[in-house]
Design a protein around this motif. Structure first.
Motif, PDB file in Angstrom:
ATOM      1  N   GLN A  48       0.905  -0.955  -0.039  1.00 47.21           N
ATOM      2  CA  GLN A  48       0.142   0.193   0.237  1.00 47.21           C
ATOM      3  C   GLN A  48       1.281   1.450   0.279  1.00 47.21           C
ATOM      4  N   CYS A  52      -0.524   7.799  -1.459  1.00 44.65           N
ATOM      5  CA  CYS A  52      -2.056   7.536  -1.660  1.00 44.65           C
ATOM      6  C   CYS A  52      -2.812   6.717  -1.327  1.00 44.65           C
ATOM      7  N   SER A  54      -2.703   3.887  -1.864  1.00 50.08           N
ATOM      8  CA  SER A  54      -3.049   2.754  -3.258  1.00 50.08           C
ATOM      9  C   SER A  54      -2.673   1.922  -3.250  1.00 50.08           C
ATOM     10  N   HIS A  56      -1.480  -2.140  -4.271  1.00 48.33           N
ATOM     11  CA  HIS A  56      -0.343  -2.640  -5.460  1.00 48.33           C
ATOM     12  C   HIS A  56       0.370  -4.118  -5.134  1.00 48.33           C
TER      13      HIS A  56
END
Length: 127
Positions: A48, A52, A54, A56
């Motif tokens: 993570q 941001c 996000s 991955h």
């Protein structure tokens, strides 16, 4: 992106089908490792991003010593070490093609065979 792993994924099945049992078990294992490397077939890891948030997902590497992806850093380190050991002179590569009829003889008598090839090459370059 082109890679050794991608080329093997495309061509190894046909190669193995064509040559079957003549491919040593060790070679088949290496092909299997490299073709599965970072595909997810060996599992994966989810990261993570701190910035941001996000997620991955990254496929696990095979870790095989023959895999160019897994051993890239070791290869670079080895090459740098070897380059540091080179003499400061111009280097070049010479390739000799031996007729097919002589290859098995050369393989079984490498010292004498390569000495003969280099001797002939030296004589030809001197003329």
């Amino acid at each position: 992106m082109s890679s050794v792993a991608l080329a093997l994924r495309v061509h190894a099945p046909e190669y193995l089908e064509r040559f079957g049992d003549r491919v040593p078990l060790g070679h088949r294992k290496v092909l299997g490792c490299i073709t599965r490397c970072r595909t997810g077939e060996l599992g994966g890891v989810q990261f993570q991003c701190d910035s941001c948030g996000s997620d991955h997902w990254v496929g696990r590497s095979c870790g095989n010593r023959h895999c160019p992806n897994c051993q890239k850093n070791k290869t670079s380190d080895w090459l740098a070490k070897q380059t540091d050991r080179l003499l400061p002179v111009h280097h070049f590569l010479v390739t000799f093609t031996v007729p097919e009829e002589l290859r098995s003889l050369l393989r079984s008598n490498q010292r004498e065979g390569y000495a003969a090839i280099l001797l002939v090459a030296a004589k030809r370059s001197a003329t």
